[in-house]
Design a protein around this motif. Structure first.
Motif, PDB file in Angstrom:
ATOM      1  N   ASP A 414       0.843  -1.201   0.000  1.00  0.00           N
ATOM      2  CA  ASP A 414       0.000   0.000   0.000  1.00  0.00           C
ATOM      3  C   ASP A 414       0.877   1.249   0.000  1.00  0.00           C
ATOM      4  O   ASP A 414       2.012   1.228   0.496  1.00  0.00           O
ATOM      5  CB  ASP A 414      -0.898   0.027   1.242  1.00  0.00           C
ATOM      6  CG  ASP A 414      -1.969  -1.052   1.206  1.00  0.00           C
ATOM      7  OD1 ASP A 414      -2.151  -1.656   0.141  1.00  0.00           O
ATOM      8  OD2 ASP A 414      -2.608  -1.283   2.254  1.00  0.00           O
ATOM      9  N   PHE A 415       0.350   2.351  -0.565  1.00  0.00           N
ATOM     10  CA  PHE A 415       1.055   3.629  -0.512  1.00  0.00           C
ATOM     11  C   PHE A 415       0.869   4.239   0.884  1.00  0.00           C
ATOM     12  O   PHE A 415      -0.252   4.295   1.390  1.00  0.00           O
ATOM     13  CB  PHE A 415       0.515   4.599  -1.567  1.00  0.00           C
ATOM     14  CG  PHE A 415       0.476   4.026  -2.948  1.00  0.00           C
ATOM     15  CD1 PHE A 415       1.599   3.459  -3.531  1.00  0.00           C
ATOM     16  CD2 PHE A 415      -0.698   4.054  -3.700  1.00  0.00           C
ATOM     17  CE1 PHE A 415       1.561   2.929  -4.795  1.00  0.00           C
ATOM     18  CE2 PHE A 415      -0.747   3.526  -4.970  1.00  0.00           C
ATOM     19  CZ  PHE A 415       0.388   2.953  -5.523  1.00  0.00           C
ATOM     20  N   LYS A 416       1.947   4.674   1.496  1.00  0.00           N
ATOM     21  CA  LYS A 416       1.880   5.291   2.820  1.00  0.00           C
ATOM     22  C   LYS A 416       1.836   6.816   2.663  1.00  0.00           C
ATOM     23  O   LYS A 416       2.727   7.404   2.049  1.00  0.00           O
ATOM     24  CB  LYS A 416       3.091   4.906   3.672  1.00  0.00           C
ATOM     25  CG  LYS A 416       3.234   3.391   3.878  1.00  0.00           C
ATOM     26  CD  LYS A 416       2.035   2.806   4.636  1.00  0.00           C
ATOM     27  CE  LYS A 416       2.202   1.321   4.884  1.00  0.00           C
ATOM     28  NZ  LYS A 416       1.041   0.726   5.584  1.00  0.00           N
ATOM     29  N   VAL A 417       0.791   7.428   3.217  1.00  0.00           N
ATOM     30  CA  VAL A 417       0.598   8.873   3.098  1.00  0.00           C
ATOM     31  C   VAL A 417       0.184   9.431   4.459  1.00  0.00           C
ATOM     32  O   VAL A 417      -0.677   8.862   5.133  1.00  0.00           O
ATOM     33  CB  VAL A 417      -0.492   9.213   2.051  1.00  0.00           C
ATOM     34  CG1 VAL A 417      -0.611  10.732   1.894  1.00  0.00           C
ATOM     35  CG2 VAL A 417      -0.190   8.561   0.709  1.00  0.00           C
ATOM     36  N   ASP A 418       0.794  10.539   4.841  1.00  0.00           N
ATOM     37  CA  ASP A 418       0.403  11.257   6.054  1.00  0.00           C
ATOM     38  C   ASP A 418      -0.358  12.515   5.666  1.00  0.00           C
ATOM     39  O   ASP A 418       0.060  13.239   4.752  1.00  0.00           O
ATOM     40  CB  ASP A 418       1.636  11.642   6.881  1.00  0.00           C
ATOM     41  CG  ASP A 418       2.342  10.424   7.461  1.00  0.00           C
ATOM     42  OD1 ASP A 418       1.660   9.417   7.717  1.00  0.00           O
ATOM     43  OD2 ASP A 418       3.581  10.477   7.634  1.00  0.00           O
ATOM     44  N   ILE A 440     -15.314   9.251   5.260  1.00  0.00           N
ATOM     45  CA  ILE A 440     -15.073   9.277   3.815  1.00  0.00           C
ATOM     46  C   ILE A 440     -13.911   8.369   3.449  1.00  0.00           C
ATOM     47  O   ILE A 440     -13.981   7.596   2.483  1.00  0.00           O
ATOM     48  CB  ILE A 440     -14.808  10.724   3.344  1.00  0.00           C
ATOM     49  CG1 ILE A 440     -16.086  11.562   3.445  1.00  0.00           C
ATOM     50  CG2 ILE A 440     -14.276  10.740   1.909  1.00  0.00           C
ATOM     51  CD1 ILE A 440     -15.885  13.035   3.156  1.00  0.00           C
ATOM     52  N   LEU A 441     -12.830   8.427   4.229  1.00  0.00           N
ATOM     53  CA  LEU A 441     -11.671   7.576   3.951  1.00  0.00           C
ATOM     54  C   LEU A 441     -12.032   6.095   4.063  1.00  0.00           C
ATOM     55  O   LEU A 441     -11.579   5.262   3.270  1.00  0.00           O
ATOM     56  CB  LEU A 441     -10.527   7.925   4.903  1.00  0.00           C
ATOM     57  CG  LEU A 441      -9.897   9.316   4.717  1.00  0.00           C
ATOM     58  CD1 LEU A 441      -8.894   9.601   5.818  1.00  0.00           C
ATOM     59  CD2 LEU A 441      -9.227   9.417   3.352  1.00  0.00           C
ATOM     60  N   GLU A 442     -12.841   5.761   5.055  1.00  0.00           N
ATOM     61  CA  GLU A 442     -13.302   4.379   5.216  1.00  0.00           C
ATOM     62  C   GLU A 442     -14.093   3.931   3.985  1.00  0.00           C
ATOM     63  O   GLU A 442     -13.927   2.813   3.492  1.00  0.00           O
ATOM     64  CB  GLU A 442     -14.163   4.267   6.471  1.00  0.00           C
ATOM     65  CG  GLU A 442     -14.713   2.865   6.718  1.00  0.00           C
ATOM     66  CD  GLU A 442     -15.697   2.831   7.874  1.00  0.00           C
ATOM     67  OE1 GLU A 442     -16.503   1.888   7.939  1.00  0.00           O
ATOM     68  OE2 GLU A 442     -15.674   3.769   8.703  1.00  0.00           O
ATOM     69  N   ILE A 446      -9.495   3.481   2.151  1.00  0.00           N
ATOM     70  CA  ILE A 446      -8.175   3.969   2.568  1.00  0.00           C
ATOM     71  C   ILE A 446      -8.055   3.719   4.072  1.00  0.00           C
ATOM     72  O   ILE A 446      -8.824   4.262   4.864  1.00  0.00           O
ATOM     73  CB  ILE A 446      -8.004   5.461   2.239  1.00  0.00           C
ATOM     74  CG1 ILE A 446      -8.059   5.666   0.715  1.00  0.00           C
ATOM     75  CG2 ILE A 446      -6.701   6.002   2.808  1.00  0.00           C
ATOM     76  CD1 ILE A 446      -8.003   7.118   0.280  1.00  0.00           C
ATOM     77  N   LYS A 447      -7.104   2.879   4.457  1.00  0.00           N
ATOM     78  CA  LYS A 447      -6.983   2.463   5.861  1.00  0.00           C
ATOM     79  C   LYS A 447      -6.287   3.530   6.698  1.00  0.00           C
ATOM     80  O   LYS A 447      -5.326   4.157   6.240  1.00  0.00           O
ATOM     81  CB  LYS A 447      -6.192   1.154   5.952  1.00  0.00           C
ATOM     82  CG  LYS A 447      -6.872  -0.041   5.307  1.00  0.00           C
ATOM     83  CD  LYS A 447      -6.009  -1.263   5.470  1.00  0.00           C
ATOM     84  CE  LYS A 447      -5.786  -1.889   4.094  1.00  0.00           C
ATOM     85  NZ  LYS A 447      -4.786  -2.956   4.139  1.00  0.00           N
ATOM     86  N   ILE A 448      -6.787   3.706   7.904  1.00  0.00           N
ATOM     87  CA  ILE A 448      -6.167   4.627   8.853  1.00  0.00           C
ATOM     88  C   ILE A 448      -5.255   3.802   9.764  1.00  0.00           C
ATOM     89  O   ILE A 448      -5.721   3.015  10.595  1.00  0.00           O
ATOM     90  CB  ILE A 448      -7.234   5.374   9.672  1.00  0.00           C
ATOM     91  CG1 ILE A 448      -8.140   6.189   8.732  1.00  0.00           C
ATOM     92  CG2 ILE A 448      -6.579   6.277  10.708  1.00  0.00           C
ATOM     93  CD1 ILE A 448      -9.325   6.829   9.420  1.00  0.00           C
ATOM     94  N   ASP A 449      -3.937   3.962   9.602  1.00  0.00           N
ATOM     95  CA  ASP A 449      -2.979   3.197  10.400  1.00  0.00           C
ATOM     96  C   ASP A 449      -2.855   3.769  11.805  1.00  0.00           C
ATOM     97  O   ASP A 449      -2.736   3.029  12.784  1.00  0.00           O
ATOM     98  CB  ASP A 449      -1.612   3.194   9.712  1.00  0.00           C
ATOM     99  CG  ASP A 449      -1.656   2.449   8.383  1.00  0.00           C
ATOM    100  OD1 ASP A 449      -2.482   1.528   8.245  1.00  0.00           O
ATOM    101  OD2 ASP A 449      -0.872   2.795   7.481  1.00  0.00           O
ATOM    102  N   SER A 450      -2.846   5.100  11.881  1.00  0.00           N
ATOM    103  CA  SER A 450      -2.735   5.732  13.196  1.00  0.00           C
ATOM    104  C   SER A 450      -3.289   7.143  13.111  1.00  0.00           C
ATOM    105  O   SER A 450      -3.388   7.726  12.023  1.00  0.00           O
ATOM    106  CB  SER A 450      -1.276   5.768  13.671  1.00  0.00           C
ATOM    107  OG  SER A 450      -0.480   6.544  12.792  1.00  0.00           O
ATOM    108  N   SER A 457      -2.178   8.903   9.632  1.00  0.00           N
ATOM    109  CA  SER A 457      -1.253   8.120   8.812  1.00  0.00           C
ATOM    110  C   SER A 457      -2.082   7.070   8.086  1.00  0.00           C
ATOM    111  O   SER A 457      -2.803   6.289   8.736  1.00  0.00           O
ATOM    112  CB  SER A 457      -0.178   7.464   9.671  1.00  0.00           C
ATOM    113  OG  SER A 457       0.658   8.444  10.248  1.00  0.00           O
ATOM    114  N   LEU A 458      -1.967   7.034   6.758  1.00  0.00           N
ATOM    115  CA  LEU A 458      -2.877   6.228   5.939  1.00  0.00           C
ATOM    116  C   LEU A 458      -2.139   5.202   5.099  1.00  0.00           C
ATOM    117  O   LEU A 458      -0.955   5.364   4.764  1.00  0.00           O
ATOM    118  CB  LEU A 458      -3.667   7.160   5.004  1.00  0.00           C
ATOM    119  CG  LEU A 458      -4.410   8.331   5.643  1.00  0.00           C
ATOM    120  CD1 LEU A 458      -4.991   9.239   4.569  1.00  0.00           C
ATOM    121  CD2 LEU A 458      -5.507   7.825   6.570  1.00  0.00           C
ATOM    122  N   SER A 459      -2.868   4.149   4.749  1.00  0.00           N
ATOM    123  CA  SER A 459      -2.416   3.162   3.770  1.00  0.00           C
ATOM    124  C   SER A 459      -3.414   3.184   2.614  1.00  0.00           C
ATOM    125  O   SER A 459      -4.592   2.854   2.795  1.00  0.00           O
ATOM    126  CB  SER A 459      -2.347   1.764   4.381  1.00  0.00           C
ATOM    127  OG  SER A 459      -1.310   1.685   5.334  1.00  0.00           O
TER     128      SER A 459
END
Length: 818
Positions: A414-418, A440-442, A446-450, A457-459
């Motif tokens: 997955d692409f890691k984006v903050d 919206i991200l859900e 788009i997964k919320i890592d933290s 911090s997203l995947s």
């Protein structure tokens, strides 16, 4: 891309109408181009009714017609004249009533009340081909005896009505190139207001029936094929697809072929994952190899065209030869035929660059290449494979006869984006709140890592090939939230900016206005052009072209070094359409590459320049009874160009003029600055060989002005004011006999060297070569304008100046008075 309204509703339970759906999808970035109602039978069998033939007797005035009465469940039976040989009393038939539209291909006709050979006819008893239910035309369509009289034909035959929705996909939204992709976006949008989700068909029932047809797979070029999977199905029966599947494909504009091919197309438009089915019995050596073949290898594709392969064309091969151009087009030998009983089903993820280059090289554009070129989901490969295998078992029979072979050596992460809440608010212009943002991200998967107070911090899943930066994530949030939901501010913020005295925009506008006022039309050419224009070039060398890594086509492979070729294309286009008298101009950038030092900053090897090109061709003016036909000339264009330069403060007395010729121009003039020797402009006659290449008959003249240099030089100009002269000017003319090689510019330059104070202008008003003029000579008629701003000139003073000029002309240029 087209989607089906009913098909879409298989994945998301929504009561939105097609028209409401249009607004929602367009707002979320999937712009809807059109919505069209589609029926499984053209016309929907409207106006057709099931009837019963009550009586049938021979027509009194015809040997091949019958006179019938037909009960349609109305108050009285209808009289209908019928020409079918098989019509008989007691039959249940399909009747087109008066006013019904029937279709034959693109043609249509309306059933009217009429008299046929003197007998009244109030309808038509139909054959199956006349109403789109088959191809038979031997006689009328006879229905089973239990058909109910008066039943509308569309109910009896269960005609389906659907809506075909055209989605105008942008190149970055390949994730929406499927029904599930559209359903995912729709669910993410609707989820803000109610609890809703899209569903994918389950593949939990997938299981291997036996291992009777194991086919191993080798991937020789993993950089071109990150993931390749396959499975075999044996004992299938190739036949027509069921009606529901055919209707689904027809709604989105696809023609059904056979059940296996239709299923691969169905899954493609369902999931966005292309599939390909090979006849397993034609896989020589019982092995599939993914690799490239030697350049020049011949390969015949499904359209029975023999193609010559490039060394980078990715091929799906058996142990001996190629079977398919990977991700682009199948081969004629290995495809599914009516006799196919066993298949190898492929599902893969190919590198977009490889596929794009191959598709462009061979001029192929398929539904599969369209998706692979833009990036498919590597994690959706197995799901699509299982989905298609289960459908094939259900519709074509057979058994799954191998384990799934999955070659995936380096899984794509997955692409890691903050993202920060502050930047989301700043870019959107509105505070959406953390909970709405996470919702919206859900919905977008788009997964919320933290999470922290500052941001998230997203995947991002790999199928979102366009979401790799914080700004991309913010754009995703905004499009789902809705651009229309961001309020327009009630106040306008403005700032005052200092504008330089010499505004480049104003300078360009001034030059454009001058040319437009002289009857010129502005053109725009593509900055991408053919590499062949620069092959073996001397003026513009091939090694100096800026080349594209992934050109859209061979005609758009490099960036232009000159505006000349684009202008010639425009002239040829117009001349071929009876518009040969042309005055054109174009502002545009030209691009250059000069790799002098490989170790230096590569960006420094690239240069960009702005130019103005002016073209004239054909007649100078439209021929009329007062105006003779006169062709355009070099001097006509020269006057236009010099007037522009003069308006910019660059008069000829400030410039050096030199003649030139090359492979592009048979002859011309170069204008450059006297200090610094910067090239300002070139004016030339386009070379006949170049005109022949573009199939242009008339002479073409071009001026090329270096806009960047002109703007820089203009900054040095100062506007001076002086009183109008009080004393008169004096003009003297000389007829000079000179060698042919002496240009007028030398005479002018020498004259100003001899007399700097009183000489105001030097002009050429006649050139003569002919009888009375020696071989190798020419005659110039030159005027000299003199003026003293302090007193009136006297004849003695004027004669003295003219004698000095004549002496210097003779000494320096060997010029004699005629």
């Amino acid at each position: 891309m087209k989607i089906s309204y009913k098909w879409l509703k298989d994945y998301i339970a929504t009561d939105l109408t097609p028209q409401q759906l249009e607004g929602v999808l367009t707002q979320t970035g999937l712009e809807i181009g059109s919505i069209e109602e589609v029926e499984s039978i053209k016309g929907g069998l409207r106006g057709l009714v099931i009837g019963e033939v009550l009586t049938c007797e021979k027509h009194p005035n015809s040997d091949h017609l019958s006179k019938t009465t037909v009960d349609l469940g109305t108050e009285a039976p209808l009289p209908i004249v019928c020409g079918a040989p098989n019509v008989a009393a007691g039959q249940k038939v399909v009747v087109a009533t008066v006013g019904t539209k029937l279709y034959s291909g693109e043609d249509e006709f309306v059933i009217k009340r009429s008299k046929i050979r003197g007998e009244e006819s109030q309808g038509m008893i139909c054959a199956e081909d006349e109403i789109g239910l088959g191809n038979g035309h031997d006689g009328i369509m006879v229905l089973p005896a239990d058909a109910l009289v008066g039943t509308p034909a569309n109910e009896y035959f269960k005609v389906e009505s659907d809506y075909s929705i055209e989605v105008d996909l942008t190149p970055n939204r390949i994730d929406g190139a499927s029904h599930i992709g559209v359903a995912r976006d729709l669910a993410a949008y609707l989820k803000q207001e109610k609890d809703i989700a899209y569903t994918k068909p389950s593949v939990d029932d997938f299981k291997v029936d036996d291992h009777s047809l194991e086919i191993p797979v080798e991937v020789g070029t993993p950089e071109a094929c990150p993931r390749y999977a396959g499975v075999t199905i044996s004992g299938i029966e190739i036949k027509e697809s069921p009606e529901w599947l055919q209707n689904r494909l027809k709604t989105i504009g696809l023609n059904p072929i056979n059940n296996v091919v239709d299923i691969t197309n169905y899954v493609l438009f369902e999931t966005g994952q292309p599939l390909h089915a090979f006849d397993a019995d034609k896989i020589t050596g019982n092995k599939v190899v993914v690799k490239t073949l030697a350049a020049g290898t011949k390969f015949v594709t499904l359209d029975e065209t023999e193609r010559e392969l490039h060394e980078d064309d990715l091929m799906i091969c058996n142990a001996q030869e190629g079977m398919c151009i990977g991700g682009v087009f199948g081969g004629v030998q290995s495809g599914v035929q009516d006799t196919t009983r066993n298949i190898f089903l492929e599902s893969a993820c190919f590198d977009p660059v490889y596929i794009r280059k191959t598709a462009r090289r061979h001029g192929l554009n398929t539904d599969a290449s369209f998706r692979f070129e833009r990036g498919t989901d590597p994690n959706g490969v197995i799901y699509a494979l299982k989905r298609a295998a289960l459908l094939i078992k259900e519709i074509a029979g057979g058994k799954i006869s191998s384990e799934i072979v999955d070659r995936y050596p380096q899984p794509i992460e997955d692409f890691k984006v903050d993202v920060s809440y502050t930047n989301i608010k700043r870019l959107i212009g509105k505070d959406l709140g953390a909970e709405r943002i996470k919702l919206i991200l859900e919905g977008l998967e788009i997964k919320i890592d933290s999470e922290t107070e500052a941001g998230l911090s997203l995947s991002v899943p790999p199928y979102r090939v366009d979401v790799k930066r914080e700004a991309d994530v913010v754009e995703e949030i905004l499009r789902i939230y809705g651009y229309n939901n961001v309020e327009t501010p009630t106040k306008v913020n403005a700032s005052l900016q200092y504008s330089a005295l010499h505004d480049p925009v104003k300078i360009r506008k001034l030059m454009a206005d001058m040319l437009t006022a002289q009857g010129f039309n502005e053109i725009w050419s593509n900055s991408l052009t053919k590499a062949s224009y620069y092959e073996n070039g001397e003026t513009y060398k091939e090694e100096h072209t800026v080349k594209l890594f992934n050109p859209l086509s061979n005609d758009l492979g490099v960036m232009r070094q000159t505006l000349l070729f684009g202008g010639l294309e425009a002239i040829a286009y117009n001349a071929n359409r009876q518009n040969a008298d042309l005055r054109l101009y174009e502002f545009g950038n030209c691009y250059f590459y000069n790799n002098k030092d490989q170790a230096s900053d590569r960006l420094k090897n690239y240069r960009e320049e702005e130019h103005l090109a002016i073209f004239i061709s054909g007649d100078k003016e439209k021929e009329s009874w007062t105006t003779p036909q006169t062709g355009s000339s070099f001097f006509q264009l020269k006057s236009y160009a010099e007037n522009l330069l003069a308006k910019m403060g660059l008069k000829n007395d400030k410039l050096n003029l030199e003649s030139f010729s090359n492979e592009l121009f048979s002859e011309g003039l170069t204008y450059s600055t006297r200090n610094g020797n910067k090239k300002i402009a070139e004016i030339g006659i386009v070379h006949p060989k170049l005109r022949k290449q573009f199939e242009i008959e008339n002479q073409v003249y071009m001026a090329d002005l270096a806009i960047d240099t002109i703007i820089l030089e203009q900054k040095n100009n100062k506007t001076l004011f002086a009183e109008l002269p009080k004393y008169p000017e004096v003009r003297r003319d000389l007829a000079l006999l000179l060698n042919k090689g002496v240009p007028f510019g030398q005479i002018r330059e020498l004259a100003f060297k001899v007399e700097r104070k009183l000489l105001r202008s030097v002009d050429l008003f006649d050139v003569y070569e002919g009888p009375g003029i020696p071989e190798g000579k020419k005659s110039y008629a030159v005027s000299f304008t003199l003026r003293d701003d302090e007193k009136t000139l006297k004849d003695k003073q004027i004669d003295k100046i003219m004698q000095k000029l004549i002496f210097q002309f003779d000494k320096e240029l060997d010029a004699k008075l005629r």
